[in-house]
Design an enzyme around this catalytic site. Structure first.
Site, PDB file in Angstrom:
ATOM      1  CG  ASN A  44      -0.493  -0.965   2.515  1.00  0.00           C
ATOM      2  OD1 ASN A  44       0.120  -1.395   2.414  1.00  0.00           O
ATOM      3  ND2 ASN A  44      -1.301   0.131   3.548  1.00  0.00           N
ATOM      4  CD  GLU A  46      -1.669   4.495   4.824  1.00  0.00           C
ATOM      5  OE1 GLU A  46      -0.952   5.123   5.463  1.00  0.00           O
ATOM      6  OE2 GLU A  46      -2.108   3.840   5.411  1.00  0.00           O
ATOM      7  CB  CYS A  55      -4.955  -1.060  -1.960  1.00  0.00           C
ATOM      8  SG  CYS A  55      -6.541  -0.670  -1.138  1.00  0.00           S
ATOM      9  CD  GLU A  57      -5.308  -5.807  -1.170  1.00  0.00           C
ATOM     10  OE1 GLU A  57      -4.900  -4.905  -1.369  1.00  0.00           O
ATOM     11  OE2 GLU A  57      -5.776  -6.940  -0.417  1.00  0.00           O
ATOM     12  CB  CYS A  88     -10.871  -2.693   0.650  1.00  0.00           C
ATOM     13  SG  CYS A  88     -10.187  -2.172  -0.768  1.00  0.00           S
ATOM     14  CB  CYS A  91      -8.499  -4.175  -3.600  1.00  0.00           C
ATOM     15  SG  CYS A  91      -7.493  -3.048  -3.195  1.00  0.00           S
TER      16      CYS A  91
HETATM   17  N1  THU Z   1      -5.249  -1.799   2.887  1.00  0.00           N
HETATM   18  C1  THU Z   1      -4.717  -2.587   1.469  1.00  0.00           C
HETATM   19  O1  THU Z   1      -3.408  -2.368   1.069  1.00  0.00           O
HETATM   20  N2  THU Z   1      -4.930  -3.696   1.220  1.00  0.00           N
HETATM   21  C2  THU Z   1      -6.512  -4.010   1.512  1.00  0.00           C
HETATM   22  O2  THU Z   1      -6.430  -5.319   1.137  1.00  0.00           O
HETATM   23  C3  THU Z   1      -7.316  -3.691   2.886  1.00  0.00           C
HETATM   24  C4  THU Z   1      -6.229  -1.948   3.330  1.00  0.00           C
HETATM   25  C5  THU Z   1      -4.956  -1.101   3.001  1.00  0.00           C
HETATM   26  C6  THU Z   1      -5.552   0.422   2.575  1.00  0.00           C
HETATM   27  C7  THU Z   1      -5.117   1.260   3.861  1.00  0.00           C
HETATM   28  O3  THU Z   1      -3.116   2.357   3.369  1.00  0.00           O
HETATM   29  C8  THU Z   1      -4.697   0.436   4.989  1.00  0.00           C
HETATM   30  O4  THU Z   1      -4.894  -0.647   4.586  1.00  0.00           O
HETATM   31  C9  THU Z   1      -5.973   0.873   6.195  1.00  0.00           C
HETATM   32  O5  THU Z   1      -6.115   1.045   5.111  1.00  0.00           O
END
Ligand code: THU
Length: 136
Positions: A44, A46, A55, A57, A88, A91
């Site tokens: 991920n 941010e 994310c 994925e 999520c 994704c």
């Molecule tokens: N996140 C992912 O990268 N993949 C997931 O399947 C669930 C959430 C990340 C997004 C964000 O940067 C952090 O987790 C908190 O939500």
């Protein structure tokens, strides 16, 4: 259903360690196996403008597509904590673009496999490329 290989787990751990997650402090690693057998990792990423982050994925899908692969046959998602780190909603749909209902998704923690689910379980009755009329 067989679990993820040690190679997939090691790549997911490395990707998770490289996550850019200074705001949530929730690092996630994802690894996809393409139909070509190759592995694609992502984390991920941010952003100070929060909604612009993405994310793990999504990063892994981008790495796969830029390599010329368009079919996902196995996936690992890895994160810390008590609760299962399942993909999520967004994704699930992103994975659906390149995989069918049978795609095994290995939900993992740093110590390894916690549970394997299929994309069809996570996203039933999904809308995919075949739902669109054929392009001429
Ligand atoms: N996140 C992912 O990268 N993949 C997931 O399947 C669930 C959430 C990340 C997004 C964000 O940067 C952090 O987790 C908190 O939500």
């Amino acid at each position: 259903m067989a679990g993820p290989s040690e190679e997939m787990l090691a790549l997911a751990r490395q990707a998770m360690a490289r996550a850019h997650a200074p705001y949530s402090r929730f690092a996630v690693g994802a690894v996809l196996r393409g139909a070509n057998g190759k592995l694609y990792a992502g984390c991920n990423v941010e952003n100070a403008a929060y909604p612009e982050g993405w994310c793990a994925e999504a990063s892994a899908i981008a790495a796969m597509v830029v390599d010329g692969e368009r079919r996902i046959v196995e996936a690992v998602v890895m994160g810390r904590g008590e609760a299962l780190v399942t993909p999520c909603g967004g994704c699930r749909q992103r994975l659906r673009e390149f995989a069918d209902d049978a795609l095994p998704i290995h939900v993992c923690g740093p110590a390894g496999l916690r549970r394997t689910v299929t994309l069809g379980e996570l996203l039933p009755l999904s809308f995919g490329p075949a739902n669109l009329p054929a392009q001429t």
